[in-house]
Design a protein around this motif. Structure first.
Motif, PDB file in Angstrom:
ATOM      1  N   ASN A  72       0.830  -1.213   0.000  1.00  0.00           N
ATOM      2  CA  ASN A  72       0.000   0.000   0.000  1.00  0.00           C
ATOM      3  C   ASN A  72       0.860   1.257   0.000  1.00  0.00           C
ATOM      4  O   ASN A  72       0.553   2.242  -0.680  1.00  0.00           O
ATOM      5  N   ALA A 100      -7.517   3.343  -2.685  1.00  0.00           N
ATOM      6  CA  ALA A 100      -8.261   2.927  -1.490  1.00  0.00           C
ATOM      7  C   ALA A 100      -8.939   1.575  -1.716  1.00  0.00           C
ATOM      8  O   ALA A 100      -8.976   0.723  -0.813  1.00  0.00           O
ATOM      9  N   GLU A 101      -9.463   1.366  -2.916  1.00  0.00           N
ATOM     10  CA  GLU A 101     -10.092   0.088  -3.239  1.00  0.00           C
ATOM     11  C   GLU A 101      -9.069  -1.042  -3.229  1.00  0.00           C
ATOM     12  O   GLU A 101      -9.335  -2.148  -2.718  1.00  0.00           O
ATOM     13  N   GLU A 153      -6.324  -1.092  -1.501  1.00  0.00           N
ATOM     14  CA  GLU A 153      -5.963  -1.302  -0.101  1.00  0.00           C
ATOM     15  C   GLU A 153      -7.016  -2.163   0.597  1.00  0.00           C
ATOM     16  O   GLU A 153      -6.688  -3.052   1.402  1.00  0.00           O
ATOM     17  N   ARG A 154      -8.274  -1.933   0.277  1.00  0.00           N
ATOM     18  CA  ARG A 154      -9.343  -2.747   0.860  1.00  0.00           C
ATOM     19  C   ARG A 154      -9.219  -4.199   0.413  1.00  0.00           C
ATOM     20  O   ARG A 154      -9.345  -5.134   1.232  1.00  0.00           O
ATOM     21  N   GLU A 214      -6.448  -5.997   2.234  1.00  0.00           N
ATOM     22  CA  GLU A 214      -6.804  -6.334   3.613  1.00  0.00           C
ATOM     23  C   GLU A 214      -7.763  -7.518   3.664  1.00  0.00           C
ATOM     24  O   GLU A 214      -7.621  -8.404   4.509  1.00  0.00           O
ATOM     25  N   GLU A 215      -8.710  -7.568   2.738  1.00  0.00           N
ATOM     26  CA  GLU A 215      -9.730  -8.609   2.781  1.00  0.00           C
ATOM     27  C   GLU A 215      -9.260  -9.922   2.166  1.00  0.00           C
ATOM     28  O   GLU A 215      -9.602 -10.999   2.673  1.00  0.00           O
TER      29      GLU A 215
END
Length: 424
Positions: free
Chosen positions: A265, A280-281, A283-284, A287-288
């Motif tokens: 990131n 941001a997407e 990064e999401r 994480e998921e």
């Protein structure tokens, strides 16, 4: 003009400046003429330099005028390293490297329009300068006690090797660069890595002494390190170069694809030109579903396209897929296939052997008995074709480009076999 300072801060590209409020104002009032220097101490830039090149690009896109300096003079000396003296290269080699670095930097900048970039070389204002003139006109304005506080100088002074006057004088040359660019082009901002802070401020001090009333600035970007503390821009085989002859597009792509989840990131913000929403997407998604490596793939594709072109990037992605059975290996051109296979465990043979022998000799399995078991269980592949018989021997017609076999055990374990006249 965009608020470039806020953008640089959000991206993690703002380490320090001489006066942030004054810098914000001058950039907002712009356009500002600024410069960043690159020394030709090697035949190519590497991905560590890419941080600076792309920061120059961001500043130009924000409406400012870049001067990209490739140091034909400073490259003959080299900024002091913390551990030992540099090996000095001859002027002819430096001149060649200047040309190569210029050609690497130019594609990232725009050379037309109101904020057109300019390439400059500090050899233009040093080649005709005598030692006496340099000491009298430049050296007089530097204070040795302040020069000694520079980190790389201080560390060298404490080492057994010490430091030569040649490398000690480097900051005088870089300081003179800022002065000359201020006088010739109205340059009022120098950008560089935070390890260059002493050199950046040396140029500001020199301008203040010789050009009373001048308002000039320095902006430093942070040094990038990996989460494990090792140096950014290094792979297992060494530096990751921008020159495809030194680091193949395939290896370049794989470097970014293999970035640690803890780093991706941060690297994407620093190096990508995607919007904040897109990042941001990613990064999401990281994480998921970190196993999907969505951010790594996105950055690898973006930077490989930026550095090597869309065609090379497409070839690299095709090779990556084909190696794992998601495409035709035979469709890959020889150069891309060779580059991809050079990243794998590899064995050279002079004649084709049984698949069992090859699996064992490449190290994909621990022994021939383990290789036979792998074949029996349906987990052995040659060029993505499943091997059915334990005594199977590949045919010469199976050789990719008359030279290669790709072995796979299971879904993810790969190795290469190269058939040559000389197995050594």
């Amino acid at each position: 003009m965009t608020d470039i300072v806020d953008d640089l801060k959000w991206r993690g590209l703002f380490a320090q400046s001489t006066d942030e409020d004054a810098l914000r104002k001058v950039l907002a009032d712009g356009p500002v003429t600024f410069y960043c220097g690159f020394d030709p101490t090697a035949a190519s830039l590497h991905v560590g330099h890419l941080v600076q090149v792309l920061t120059v690009r961001r500043l130009q896109q924000a409406g400012h005028r870049p001067l990209a300096l490739v140091g034909g003079a400073t490259g003959q000396i080299g900024d002091p390293r913390p551990t030992a003296e540099r090996t000095l290269n001859d002027p002819e080699t430096i001149a060649l490297w200047v040309s190569r670095l210029r050609s690497q930097i130019e594609p990232y900048l725009t050379f037309e329009g109101p904020n057109a970039a300019t390439m400059v070389n500090n050899l233009d204002w040093t080649a005709g300068l005598s030692a006496i003139e340099f000491l009298r006109d430049i050296g007089k304005h530097f204070r040795v006690n302040k020069m000694l506080t520079k980190d790389s100088v201080a560390r060298r002074l404490e080492s057994d090797q010490g430091i030569s006057y040649t490398e000690f004088s480097y900051q005088l040359l870089q300081g003179m660069d800022f002065l000359e660019l201020y006088r010739r082009y109205g340059c009022v901002l120098q950008q560089g890595g935070s390890d260059q802070w002493g050199n950046l401020t040396a140029g500001i001090d020199l301008i203040h002494r010789l050009e009373p009333g001048a308002h000039v600035h320095a902006l430093a970007t942070p040094l990038m390190v990996k989460a494990d503390g090792t140096k950014f821009g290094k792979s297992e085989s060494g530096a990751v170069w921008l020159d495809p002859e030194l680091t193949t597009p395939y290896a370049f792509y794989q470097f970014w694809l293999n970035v640690d989840d803890r780093d991706i990131n941060r690297y994407a913000r620093i190096l990508s030109f995607k919007s904040r929403e897109e990042l941001a997407e990613l990064e999401r998604l990281t994480e998921e579903r970190p196993q999907a490596r969505a951010a790594q793939r996105a950055l690898a594709e973006e930077l490989t396209t930026l550095v090597h072109g869309a065609g090379e990037c497409a070839a690299v992605i095709a090779a990556s897929k084909a190696l794992f059975g998601q495409g035709e290996l035979a469709d890959l051109d020889a150069a891309t296939l060779t580059a991809a296979l050079s990243e794998l465990p590899r064995v050279r043979v002079t004649e084709l052997e049984t698949v069992v022998d090859l699996l064992a000799s490449t190290g994909l399995v621990a022994s021939k008995s383990a290789a036979r078991r792998t074949v029996k269980e349906g987990g052995a592949y040659v060029n993505n074709a499943k091997v059915a018989a334990e005594d199977a021997v590949p045919d010469a017609a199976d050789l990719l480009h008359g030279r290669w076999l790709v072995l796979r055990r299971g879904k993810k374990n790969l190795a290469a076999v190269e058939v040559t006249a000389d197995a050594g």
